[in-house]
Design a protein around this motif. Sequence first.
Motif, PDB file in Angstrom:
ATOM      1  N   ILE A 183      -9.382   1.197   0.407  1.00  0.00           N
ATOM      2  CA  ILE A 183      -8.238   0.983  -0.226  1.00  0.00           C
ATOM      3  C   ILE A 183      -8.211   0.688  -1.699  1.00  0.00           C
ATOM      4  O   ILE A 183      -9.093   0.083  -2.242  1.00  0.00           O
ATOM      5  CB  ILE A 183      -7.696  -0.156   0.526  1.00  0.00           C
ATOM      6  N   ALA A 221      -2.571   3.220   8.074  1.00  0.00           N
ATOM      7  CA  ALA A 221      -2.899   4.649   7.290  1.00  0.00           C
ATOM      8  C   ALA A 221      -3.392   5.420   8.384  1.00  0.00           C
ATOM      9  O   ALA A 221      -3.265   6.848   8.355  1.00  0.00           O
ATOM     10  CB  ALA A 221      -3.596   4.203   6.133  1.00  0.00           C
ATOM     11  N   ASP A 225     -10.654   7.650  -0.751  1.00  0.00           N
ATOM     12  CA  ASP A 225      -9.538   7.124  -0.630  1.00  0.00           C
ATOM     13  C   ASP A 225      -8.790   7.030   0.675  1.00  0.00           C
ATOM     14  O   ASP A 225      -8.932   8.314   1.304  1.00  0.00           O
ATOM     15  CB  ASP A 225      -8.421   7.728  -1.547  1.00  0.00           C
ATOM     16  N   VAL A 226      -8.416   6.029   1.130  1.00  0.00           N
ATOM     17  CA  VAL A 226      -8.089   5.999   2.653  1.00  0.00           C
ATOM     18  C   VAL A 226      -6.878   7.066   3.125  1.00  0.00           C
ATOM     19  O   VAL A 226      -6.873   7.666   4.065  1.00  0.00           O
ATOM     20  CB  VAL A 226      -7.753   4.704   2.929  1.00  0.00           C
ATOM     21  N   ALA A 227      -5.981   7.087   2.187  1.00  0.00           N
ATOM     22  CA  ALA A 227      -5.181   8.117   2.110  1.00  0.00           C
ATOM     23  C   ALA A 227      -5.687   9.614   2.267  1.00  0.00           C
ATOM     24  O   ALA A 227      -5.078  10.452   3.042  1.00  0.00           O
ATOM     25  CB  ALA A 227      -4.054   8.038   1.021  1.00  0.00           C
ATOM     26  N   ASP A 228      -6.440   9.869   1.477  1.00  0.00           N
ATOM     27  CA  ASP A 228      -7.071  11.249   1.536  1.00  0.00           C
ATOM     28  C   ASP A 228      -7.788  11.622   2.903  1.00  0.00           C
ATOM     29  O   ASP A 228      -7.602  12.704   3.487  1.00  0.00           O
ATOM     30  CB  ASP A 228      -8.103  11.326   0.336  1.00  0.00           C
ATOM     31  N   ARG A 241       2.186   2.901  -5.162  1.00  0.00           N
ATOM     32  CA  ARG A 241       1.291   3.689  -5.864  1.00  0.00           C
ATOM     33  C   ARG A 241       1.900   4.958  -5.908  1.00  0.00           C
ATOM     34  O   ARG A 241       2.980   5.241  -4.969  1.00  0.00           O
ATOM     35  CB  ARG A 241      -0.118   4.104  -5.730  1.00  0.00           C
ATOM     36  N   TYR A 289       0.648  -1.416   0.096  1.00  0.00           N
ATOM     37  CA  TYR A 289       0.024   0.134  -0.064  1.00  0.00           C
ATOM     38  C   TYR A 289       0.821   1.359   0.047  1.00  0.00           C
ATOM     39  O   TYR A 289       0.628   2.117  -0.687  1.00  0.00           O
ATOM     40  CB  TYR A 289      -0.979   0.045   1.143  1.00  0.00           C
TER      41      TYR A 289
END
Lengths: 275, 275
Positions: free
Chosen positions: B242, B263, B203-206, A266, A262
């Motif tokens: 994810i 995350a 999105d989990v990152a956002d 990307r 993860y």
Amino acid sequence: MPDVIDLDDPSDVRLTDYVALRDSSLRKHLEAERGLFIAEGEKVIRRAIEAGYRPRSFMLAPRWLDSLRDVVGDAPVYRVSEATAEAVSGFHVHRGALASLYRETRHTMADLLAMRRLMVCEEIVDHTNVGAILRNAAGLGWDGVLLAPRCADPLYRRAIKTSMGAVFSLPWARLDDWRTAVPTLQRAGFTVVALALRDDAVDVADFAARVEPAQRLAVLLGTEGAGLSTRWIDQADVAVRIPMRAGIDSLNVAAASAIAGYALGRPTAPATLAP
Amino acid sequence: MPDVIDLDDPSDVRLTDYVALRDSSLRKHLEAERGLFIAEGEKVIRRAIEAGYRPRSFMLAPRWLDSLRDVVGDAPVYRVSEATAEAVSGFHVHRGALASLYRETRHTMADLLAMRRLMVCEEIVDHTNVGAILRNAAGLGWDGVLLAPRCADPLYRRAIKTSMGAVFSLPWARLDDWRTAVPTLQRAGFTVVALALRDDAVDVADFAARVEPAQRLAVLLGTEGAGLSTRWIDQADVAVRIPMRAGIDSLNVAAASAIAGYALGRPTAPATLAP
């Protein structure tokens, strides 16, 4: 029209491909000698055949015949009772459908060296972990998996099952040689990243922030107990670690592959620059 | 000085705690009725006792006695051959050491509602997945795990083993009620995050980039096949996903918990502001 043959003798020679599926050392020899592997369950069998693997035969409980009729082709279908299936295989076949397929070498190390993002397993001897790593790599958009010579067989039944068939869709290959693997990756243009819990390792998030989208990355994953060999860690370009709570064991290697996949799999450009 | 008793009859009533360990439905009743659980292997047994669980008895192959002598206390030690251990338990006890311990309710839902970062399992019926989620939560610095009533038992032998003993160190509790769980978390001040593969999920990152270090977060994890219930997703404050490669099944729920735990489990302030 499939060639359906009813069998009820567990010792019938036509069922030899399916004997003692829980005996991993016997299976290892039998599968290598005969050049076969076993897929279990309708979904996984279907994925193997759709990926181009050729069936040798099927061993199906009666109710499974209809759902697989369109993929069996010319291979013989041995229709057996659940009791016979259990007597042959040595366990209760929950999903009632087994296929024996021809092994093929789909990709070589050279094929994988032409890719961009690789996971590289050093000595993952647990079939479940190999399957989970393949599934994570496929799901998270990695290009392929390289396996050191001592890693468990991705085409062993339990690895296939845990991978949910990713072993058929994601390219993977054996490393030719454990000793020269890291320099070979580096010569092919990869930044080689060792995942290790060393104190001097870089936080994976800090490293991820410096990775360029086009950069070739090979992440080394070691065996759960001992982790990566000193040789591979020392040869790698960088060691990164997943921050852990003090006093807790390292993560399982499959969980670590999910996080590394993860975090590094990307482009990490800021969200405002993303399309 | 432990009370060592040599036994060789697998049907000896003193070994009842250890019968048929692979029969999960029988074990479920036996363990609930007797208020016990089984720990397997020296390391896991030691962690259970160090965490304060009281042993009822031990069933050890001879060679394991010395390594556990310091923790057995007053509980009886049944010394058996590996053959007897296998006849009682129904499988080959690789690690040669089993302990039966008293179950205790260590934490309540109210205890966990006072914490900051929780994983909440909806209907994870696989013991291996429950164990892996506990291990990931512990390793990645989460404060605890809540389990809906239908989740598998964290004190079942295989869950303990997969958790590497995290089940003893990390607080966990059962949800009182599935229906009211999400509003209860919200009233306690949690931002409730559903992990789901919906197209409209963030999105989990956002989402992670907007989480404040002090924010209380509860991440909902659903069963592997069907995912979270519509009820829980709809009740949650936000659905996050994810990012996955097209055409690939969702990740295994344990892998998803590792990524979400990584995350969302730590402050996401820019590196330049970190201490």
